[in-house]
Design a protein around this motif. Structure first.
Motif, short mmCIF file in Angstrom:
data_model
loop_
_atom_site.label_atom_id
_atom_site.label_comp_id
_atom_site.label_asym_id
_atom_site.label_seq_id
_atom_site.Cartn_x
_atom_site.Cartn_y
_atom_site.Cartn_z
N MET A 1 -8.15 -49.46 -23.24
CA MET A 1 -7.03 -50.25 -23.73
C MET A 1 -6.06 -49.31 -24.46
N THR A 2 -4.80 -49.34 -24.10
CA THR A 2 -3.81 -48.48 -24.73
C THR A 2 -3.05 -49.24 -25.80
N GLN A 3 -2.51 -48.50 -26.73
CA GLN A 3 -1.73 -49.07 -27.82
C GLN A 3 -0.40 -48.31 -27.91
N PRO A 4 0.54 -48.60 -27.03
CA PRO A 4 1.76 -47.80 -26.98
C PRO A 4 2.63 -47.91 -28.23
N ASN A 5 2.49 -48.97 -29.00
CA ASN A 5 3.32 -49.15 -30.19
C ASN A 5 2.64 -48.68 -31.48
N ASN A 6 1.47 -48.10 -31.36
CA ASN A 6 0.73 -47.63 -32.53
C ASN A 6 0.83 -46.10 -32.60
N PRO A 7 1.63 -45.57 -33.54
CA PRO A 7 1.79 -44.11 -33.61
C PRO A 7 0.52 -43.37 -34.05
N LEU A 8 -0.46 -44.10 -34.57
CA LEU A 8 -1.71 -43.46 -35.00
C LEU A 8 -2.77 -43.46 -33.91
N HIS A 9 -2.50 -44.14 -32.81
CA HIS A 9 -3.48 -44.24 -31.74
C HIS A 9 -3.83 -42.84 -31.21
N GLY A 10 -5.12 -42.55 -31.20
CA GLY A 10 -5.58 -41.26 -30.71
C GLY A 10 -5.55 -40.15 -31.74
N LYS A 11 -5.08 -40.43 -32.94
CA LYS A 11 -5.01 -39.41 -34.00
C LYS A 11 -6.23 -39.56 -34.91
N THR A 12 -6.89 -38.46 -35.16
CA THR A 12 -7.99 -38.49 -36.12
C THR A 12 -7.41 -38.31 -37.52
N LEU A 13 -8.17 -38.70 -38.51
CA LEU A 13 -7.73 -38.51 -39.89
C LEU A 13 -7.54 -37.03 -40.19
N PRO A 42 -6.82 -28.67 -53.79
CA PRO A 42 -6.73 -29.45 -52.54
C PRO A 42 -7.27 -28.69 -51.33
N SER A 43 -7.90 -29.46 -50.46
CA SER A 43 -8.36 -28.93 -49.18
C SER A 43 -8.46 -30.09 -48.20
N ILE A 44 -8.45 -29.77 -46.94
CA ILE A 44 -8.60 -30.80 -45.91
C ILE A 44 -9.98 -31.45 -46.06
N LYS A 45 -11.01 -30.64 -46.29
CA LYS A 45 -12.38 -31.15 -46.38
C LYS A 45 -12.54 -32.15 -47.52
N SER A 46 -12.05 -31.81 -48.72
CA SER A 46 -12.20 -32.74 -49.85
C SER A 46 -11.35 -34.00 -49.64
N SER A 47 -10.19 -33.83 -49.03
CA SER A 47 -9.33 -34.98 -48.76
C SER A 47 -9.99 -35.92 -47.76
N LEU A 48 -10.59 -35.36 -46.71
CA LEU A 48 -11.27 -36.19 -45.72
C LEU A 48 -12.41 -36.98 -46.36
N LYS A 49 -13.18 -36.32 -47.19
CA LYS A 49 -14.32 -36.98 -47.84
C LYS A 49 -13.84 -38.16 -48.69
N PHE A 50 -12.78 -37.97 -49.47
CA PHE A 50 -12.26 -39.03 -50.32
C PHE A 50 -11.63 -40.15 -49.49
N LEU A 51 -10.81 -39.80 -48.53
CA LEU A 51 -10.08 -40.81 -47.76
C LEU A 51 -10.99 -41.65 -46.88
N TRP A 56 -7.68 -47.88 -49.38
CA TRP A 56 -6.30 -48.03 -49.85
C TRP A 56 -5.56 -46.69 -49.79
N ALA A 57 -6.26 -45.61 -50.11
CA ALA A 57 -5.63 -44.28 -50.07
C ALA A 57 -5.41 -43.84 -48.63
N ARG A 58 -6.35 -44.15 -47.76
CA ARG A 58 -6.19 -43.79 -46.35
C ARG A 58 -4.98 -44.50 -45.76
N GLU A 59 -4.80 -45.77 -46.10
CA GLU A 59 -3.64 -46.52 -45.61
C GLU A 59 -2.33 -45.88 -46.06
N LYS A 60 -2.29 -45.42 -47.31
CA LYS A 60 -1.08 -44.76 -47.81
C LYS A 60 -0.81 -43.45 -47.09
#
Length: 70
Positions: A1-13, A42-51, A56-60
């Motif tokens: 199923m595709t989601q052409p109107n979702n800009p986050l589709h297929g993107k990992t955190l 800051p680091s990608i690893k610590s941010s991923l763990k928290f988010l 609520w933070a992931r949504e932002k």
């Protein structure tokens, strides 16, 4: 199923964070999303763990990605 109107589709955190960090940097990201993992050692690893545990933070961060990079 595709989601052409979702800009986050297929993107990992991790991909979203990497692109934002490259475009804005952690200090600028912290201005938009006020969370410690962007401000203190800051680091990608610590941010991923928290988010992954904080919806609520992931949504932002996802909204920041949409606003800045799409």
């Amino acid at each position: 199923m595709t989601q052409p109107n979702n800009p986050l589709h297929g993107k990992t955190l991790e991909a979203i964070l990497t692109e934002l960090e490259r475009e804005l940097g952690f200090s600028e990201m912290a201005k938009y999303v006020n969370i410690n993992c962007f401000k203190k050692d800051p680091s990608i690893k610590s941010s991923l763990k928290f988010l992954r545990k904080t919806p609520w933070a992931r949504e932002k961060v996802e909204q920041l990605y949409i606003d800045v990079l799409t």
